[in-house]
Design a protein around this motif. Structure first.
Motif, short mmCIF file in Angstrom:
data_model
loop_
_atom_site.label_atom_id
_atom_site.label_comp_id
_atom_site.label_asym_id
_atom_site.label_seq_id
_atom_site.Cartn_x
_atom_site.Cartn_y
_atom_site.Cartn_z
N UNK A 84 -10.56 10.17 9.05
CA UNK A 84 -9.63 11.29 8.86
C UNK A 84 -9.37 12.04 10.17
N UNK A 85 -8.19 12.61 10.27
CA UNK A 85 -7.84 13.44 11.43
C UNK A 85 -8.61 14.76 11.42
N UNK A 86 -9.04 15.19 10.25
CA UNK A 86 -9.70 16.49 10.11
C UNK A 86 -11.17 16.28 9.72
N UNK A 87 -12.06 17.27 10.01
CA UNK A 87 -11.76 18.63 10.50
C UNK A 87 -11.67 18.76 12.02
N UNK A 88 -12.17 17.80 12.82
CA UNK A 88 -12.06 17.89 14.27
C UNK A 88 -13.37 18.30 14.93
N UNK A 110 0.84 -1.19 0.00
CA UNK A 110 0.00 0.00 0.00
C UNK A 110 0.88 1.25 0.00
N UNK A 111 0.40 2.28 -0.68
CA UNK A 111 1.14 3.54 -0.68
C UNK A 111 0.77 4.42 0.50
N UNK A 112 -0.33 4.08 1.19
CA UNK A 112 -0.78 4.86 2.34
C UNK A 112 -0.61 4.02 3.60
N UNK A 113 -0.09 4.62 4.65
CA UNK A 113 0.13 3.94 5.92
C UNK A 113 -0.64 4.65 7.01
N UNK A 114 -1.27 3.88 7.92
CA UNK A 114 -1.92 4.52 9.06
C UNK A 114 -0.88 4.97 10.08
N UNK A 115 -1.20 6.02 10.80
CA UNK A 115 -0.30 6.48 11.87
C UNK A 115 -0.74 5.95 13.23
N UNK A 116 -1.82 5.15 13.26
CA UNK A 116 -2.25 4.55 14.52
C UNK A 116 -3.75 4.53 14.66
N UNK A 117 -4.21 4.38 15.89
CA UNK A 117 -5.63 4.31 16.18
C UNK A 117 -6.26 5.69 16.15
N UNK A 161 -18.10 -2.13 18.65
CA UNK A 161 -18.74 -2.16 17.33
C UNK A 161 -17.69 -2.13 16.22
N UNK A 162 -16.71 -1.23 16.33
CA UNK A 162 -15.65 -1.17 15.32
C UNK A 162 -14.42 -0.46 15.88
N UNK A 163 -13.31 -0.68 15.20
CA UNK A 163 -12.03 -0.05 15.52
C UNK A 163 -11.64 0.82 14.34
N UNK A 164 -11.28 2.08 14.62
CA UNK A 164 -10.95 3.03 13.55
C UNK A 164 -9.46 3.37 13.57
N UNK A 165 -8.89 3.46 12.38
CA UNK A 165 -7.49 3.80 12.19
C UNK A 165 -7.37 5.17 11.53
N UNK A 166 -6.25 5.83 11.75
CA UNK A 166 -6.06 7.22 11.33
C UNK A 166 -5.57 7.33 9.89
N UNK A 167 -6.08 8.37 9.21
CA UNK A 167 -5.57 8.84 7.94
C UNK A 167 -5.63 10.36 7.99
N UNK A 186 2.07 0.83 14.36
CA UNK A 186 2.32 1.80 13.30
C UNK A 186 3.46 2.70 13.72
N UNK A 187 4.21 3.18 12.74
CA UNK A 187 5.32 4.08 13.04
C UNK A 187 6.32 3.46 14.00
N UNK A 188 6.59 4.17 15.10
CA UNK A 188 7.54 3.68 16.10
C UNK A 188 6.90 2.72 17.10
N UNK A 189 5.62 2.43 16.93
CA UNK A 189 4.95 1.50 17.85
C UNK A 189 4.73 2.09 19.23
N UNK A 190 4.49 3.41 19.30
CA UNK A 190 4.25 4.06 20.58
C UNK A 190 2.81 3.82 21.03
N UNK A 191 2.49 4.11 22.31
CA UNK A 191 1.10 4.00 22.76
C UNK A 191 0.17 4.80 21.84
N UNK A 192 -0.97 4.19 21.51
CA UNK A 192 -1.90 4.80 20.58
C UNK A 192 -1.73 4.30 19.16
N UNK A 193 -0.69 3.49 18.92
CA UNK A 193 -0.42 2.98 17.57
C UNK A 193 -0.23 1.46 17.60
#
Length: 324
Positions: A272-276, A1-8, A220-226, A192-199
């Motif tokens: 998505x991280x946005x709009x918040x 994949x060309x896109x990677x999640x940054x975590x939960x 119900x579901x688990x969501x990942x970040x983009x 994801x990434x460095x494997x820190x808490x939250x990822x």
């Protein structure tokens, strides 16, 4: 994949009585109710979002609360536990805190790198507080119930229980861009990434386990970040080309979402991280009033009469209370 999640991004679960849910997560777990809205697919019930001061991705646990909902069954094909990150050395305080609230909890694992306190919320949802040797730099919500020195920093990880982990791990690594961090017995940790808490995601293989039933007290579901919608659209196309049954991009007002079910049975979302959460109310007022998307505003009066009245604890908006 060309896109990677940054975590939960968030975890969404099903609850019973909404007031009981609010009281536990605001005054018990010390989270902030950052949005009070409705289930866009069923506007007769709330959708409640809890997190840090502004509801940043990776801090969020959300609920669809239905009073009188049947009790679910925890088992194979589900996310069976949601873990939050807390500071090292804080679990003793948390255990006493929960005991004072009449909530049973137990230390379920201790190691040089990670301690885990396990409990269930009033509906039976499995929760863990994880005190890791890895310092979590995220700022906590300044709650009146939980001092900042002990407070939740955000999500730590989600546990997925599946009969055969092969397909689940393939999705997480090949399709979401995570990587294997450790393998111990029937548990594989990916990050994801460095494997820190939250990822982090822990995949547990349970080939003879009982199938889960999604209802009250279950995820119900688990969501990942983009990061944004354009990247999400690119990711969706790649997933479709790989043969996944992915939904169209859905507008959730505070983010956009796509959904698909991984081979082990768990429903995944990419959000998505946005709009918040501050697009329709100031940060000081988050969670204070019922917010509806534009397409539901014409039905506001009917919706307000159909949902159960609730009270948000004053500590959710302390600056406003102090200014009264």
């Amino acid at each position: 994949m060309t896109v990677l999640t940054s975590g939960l991004h968030h975890v969404t679960a099903i609850a019973g009585a909404p007031q009981r849910n609010i009281d536990f997560y605001v005054t018990g777990l010390g989270l902030r109710l950052v949005k009070r809205t409705v289930n866009f697919d069923d506007p007769g019930t709330y959708h409640l979002y809890y997190g840090d001061d502004s509801g940043r991705p990776g801090s969020l646990l959300t609920f669809f609360p239905w009073a009188g909902v049947r009790t679910g069954v925890h088992g194979v094909g589900q996310s069976t536990s949601t873990a939050f990150s807390v500071p090292a050395g804080s679990l003793g305080w948390w255990q006493k805190h929960f005991a004072d609230l009449g909530v049973d909890s137990a230390i379920t694992s201790t190691s040089s790198s990670e301690e885990r306190l396990s409990l269930r919320d009033p509906d039976g949802l499995g929760l863990d507080l994880v005190a890791s040797s890895t310092v979590d730099p995220r700022d906590p919500w300044d709650s009146a119930s939980v001092p900042a020195e002990y407070a939740v920093r955000g999500q730590h990880s989600s546990v997925l229980t599946v009969a055969d982990p092969t397909g689940t791990l393939q999705v997480l690594t090949r399709d979401l861009g995570m990587h294997v961090i450790s393998e111990e017995g029937n548990r594989t940790r990916v990050g994801a990434g460095d494997g820190d808490p939250g990822a982090l995601v822990d995949v547990i293989a349970d080939p003879t386990g009982q199938a889960g039933l999604t209802a009250g007290g279950t995820v119900h579901h688990v969501a990942f970040r983009v990061p944004d919608r354009a990247t999400q659209a690119e990711w969706r196309q790649e997933l479709v080309e790989r043969g996944y049954g992915v939904t169209e991009i859905l507008d959730r007002d505070y983010f956009t979402s796509i959904y698909f079910r991984e081979p082990g049975g768990v429903l995944f979302e990419i959000a998505t991280d946005t709009p918040g959460f501050d697009i329709d109310e100031p940060l000081l007022e988050l969670g204070r009033s019922l917010k509806l998307p534009p397409w539901l505003e014409p039905s506001r009066e009917a919706i307000e009469h159909s949902v159960v009245p609730i009270t948000v604890p004053a500590e959710n908006n302390p600056a406003l209370v102090a200014g009264v």
